[in-house]
Structures are given as C-alpha cells and as structure tokens.
Design an enzyme around this catalytic site. Structure first.
Site, PDB file in Angstrom:
ATOM      1  N   GLU A 204      -0.109  -0.719   5.818  1.00 38.31           N
ATOM      2  CA  GLU A 204       0.960  -0.236   6.684  1.00 38.31           C
ATOM      3  C   GLU A 204       0.823   1.258   6.891  1.00 38.31           C
ATOM      4  OE1 GLU A 204       4.868   1.246   8.075  1.00 38.31           O
ATOM      5  OE2 GLU A 204       3.795   1.815   6.266  1.00 38.31           O
TER       6      GLU A 204
ATOM      7  N   ASP B 173       0.853  -1.183   0.000  1.00 39.09           N
ATOM      8  CA  ASP B 173       0.000   0.000   0.000  1.00 39.09           C
ATOM      9  C   ASP B 173       0.892   1.239   0.000  1.00 39.09           C
ATOM     10  OD1 ASP B 173       0.783  -0.675   2.693  1.00 39.09           O
ATOM     11  OD2 ASP B 173      -0.657   0.772   3.457  1.00 39.09           O
TER      12      ASP B 173
END
Ligand SMILES: [Zn+2]
Length: 377
Positions: A129, A72
């Site tokens: 994250e 991400d």
C-alpha cells in the site's frame, strides 16, 4: 483474543514495502480459529514485488462486511528513541513502525471478528500500500472477481482520527494527477533571435492559462479542486543564450466532479495550443471517490458513538488511499486510529485505543450481522 497482543506480534515482524511472509503468517494464525478461510497469494515482480496479499472470508449473518488494510510499512528512518520493531508498550503507548499505519487496526479487526463470530466478514489485506500499490489492492480486487466474491460494505482501517479515537471518519478522498511538460525550442544567441526559437514564452503563456483555471468551486463534500504549478526549470546559466528547452511540472488534487484522465487531456490541450511541439506526460495517482452519506455512514457513526461517545466528523481530507479502488465495489468508509504520528519516528498510538478500536469494529460487525442484505446501498 487481545487486539493489543496481536498488534505487538505484527509490529515485531519487519515488513517494509513490498511485504510478505512472516507478518502474514502471524495474521493468518490469528484468523483461522475464528472460522476464516484464508487465501494468500503473491503478485508482481521485482523491484516492486513480489508482494503478498491475503483474502480471508467467513460466511455468516447479515451484510458481508469487509475490512481492508495493509501490513506493509514505510521504512523507519532515523530519530527513533526505541527499536521500531520491538512493539513494546511504554507509558501507555504502543510504539513501533506500523502502530498507527496500520498494523494495530488490522489486529483490532481480527480481534473483533473473533468476538462476533456469527457475522459475515472478510479481510482484504495487502503488503503493497505504501509503495506503488500496483500489486496490492488492485490484485486483491481481481482475485475477488475471479472467485465471485463481493462485499456489501467496506471499512478501510487507515488512521483517520485527529485528536481522539472517534473524532473523524472519511467518506471520500480527492484524486491526484501529476503532469510533466517539456517545451522544445532551438538554442541560439540572444542577439540573433531569428536563428533560434525560445521555448520560454510559450511555456509561460501556457502556465498562465493553467494557473488561472477554476476547475470548480467545491461540492457539499469536497473543497474546490486545485491545480498547483510545482516546478519551472530552464537550467540556463548564460545571459546571452536562448535555451533549447523549458520544463514545468504541475499537480492537481481534484474532487469527484472530475476524472484524472480527463484533466490530463485538458491540460495537454491547453499546453499544445501555446506550444504545439510540447511533450506532456501525465500520471493519475488516484481517482477521487465519495461514499454518499447513508446506511453505511450511519452504521459506522453509531458504532463509533457506542464505544467512544463521539460522533465522528465526516471528512474527505487527506491524500489518496486504497479506498479509491475498493469504493468501486461497494460503499466504502475509512475509520481507524489517531493519525498524528503516522510515518514519523516513534510512531505510536495509545494502547487503550487499540482495544477500543477492536470494540468499535465489533460494534460494526454486530450491526452489520443484523442488516438485511436488501438494505445495502
Ligand atoms: Zn496506511
């Protein structure tokens, strides 16, 4: 396998947190020919999820060396001079959201694992994250526990270098806790204080005591922990009104001498001594961790030196990272690309560094493959 080409393919899949789907398809396709067994699963619910996680494992020689990372990215935001999802190389730079943080590092490890095909290896890759991170690495750790998997060493691919690839690795990070304080009072006329209860005095006395706290004086590996008062708010526009409540907020960055929940209890006790009715809310956003220098840091340092000619400085600076979770499983060190442009417009890394990082990770895997498991710290 070209680390650079794989990094470009990953950047071309938009994957703002919470991420899943196509970007993980690209990574999975790159891992299967190298002998990895790939386990993908979704975790969490809207609005923070669902988020995709990937656990890839390959049996082999030596220590089980895990690479932990995320696919991400933060939103591109304004100010880009190129399409943030083009993944193009311009003037020797790989430009795109996630180039530094940290799709290129994921690609570099996948390429390294393909080249050192006899080494035991694992990839622990999340799509959560940059966001709340609740359904990311903690969910992967639970999955590993359920399947009886535990790495011997872990490398986190966050961008750790400052000026040149190879100049810094992170052995630890400080922890972080935020605290919100509300002291209730009773509103009234300034001229009739006996009919009111001013909350400002107790709050200011509590803050003065907190501000004077010396949490520690630092350790060989960490700077001193610090408590900063970050907001003080009464919101009272009138000159003749005692306000009904007063609020403050503070943030503590702490080293491995402390535990976030303990600090929160300590702050609460001080506030309550001055203002017994105060509401105190604390949120620990990460505990501190430290991997003491030893076999893993020596291995990382040797591998970095072999490829770059630099001995990486061992540092514990920066914000929190997912290494705070992984370090509970095994010795964990962060090493990745140059971090100068992370989260910025025109995020970029030197294209040559992506290949060099793949060589560093390959050097780590070769060393790990000949390590006896009994050597694990
Ligand atoms: Zn990152």
């Amino acid at each position: 396998m070209s680390a650079l080409a794989l990094a470009q393919a990953l950047i071309r899949q938009e994957s703002v947190t919470p991420a899943g789907g196509p970007v993980f398809d690209v990574l999975e396709r790159s891992l299967l020919p190298s002998g990895f067994v790939v386990d993908r699963f979704l975790a969490g619910e809207a609005p923070d999820g669902p988020v995709e996680n990937l656990l890839a494992t390959r049996a082999g020689r030596g220590h089980m060396l895990a690479f932990a990372g995320h696919l991400d990215v933060v939103p591109p935001g304004p100010g880009w001079s190129v399409d943030p999802w083009s993944g193009d190389v311009r003037d020797g730079l790989l430009v795109g959201r996630g180039a530094a943080d940290m799709k290129a590092a994921v690609a570099a490890f996948a390429a390294a694992a393909a080249r050192v095909s006899d080494a035991a290896a694992m990839l622990i890759v999340t799509g959560d994250e940059e966001g709340p991170a609740t359904h990311g690495t903690p969910a992967l750790i639970k999955r590993m526990a359920d399947r009886g998997l535990r790495p011997d060493w872990c490398i986190v691919g966050e961008p750790t270098c400052t000026d040149r690839l190879g100049d810094m690795m992170k052995l630890g990070r400080r922890g972080s806790v935020n605290v919100w304080i509300t002291v209730p009072g009773r509103q009234g006329h300034v001229a009739y204080p006996h009919l009111a209860d001013n909350p400002i005095g107790p709050l200011v006395r509590a803050l003065a005591e907190l501000d004077a706290l010396v949490l520690d004086t630092g350790t060989p590996w960490f700077q001193p922990s610090n408590l900063e008062i970050t907001d003080l708010d009464v919101g009272n526009p009138a000159t003749n009104v005692i306000p009904p409540a007063a609020r403050a907020r503070l943030s503590i960055r702490f080293n491995d001498r402390h535990d976030g929940e303990d600090l929160a209890r300590r702050v609460t006790a001080i506030v309550r001594r001055h203002a017994p009715a105060a509401q105190v809310t604390a949120r620990v956003s990460g505990e501190a961790f430290l991997t003491e220098p030893g076999a893993l840091s020596d291995m990382v340092s040797d591998a970095v030196f072999e490829v770059t000619g630099l001995t990486p400085e061992a540092s514990t600076t920066g914000g929190t990272s997912d290494a705070r979770f992984l370090s509970r499983l095994c010795p964990t060190i962060e090493f990745g690309l140059v971090n100068a442009t992370m989260h910025q417009a025109d995020e970029a890394v030197a294209a040559a560094d992506v290949e060099a990082l793949a060589q560093v990770y390959a050097a780590m895997l070769r060393r790990s493959a000949v390590s006896l498991v009994a050597d694990a710290e």
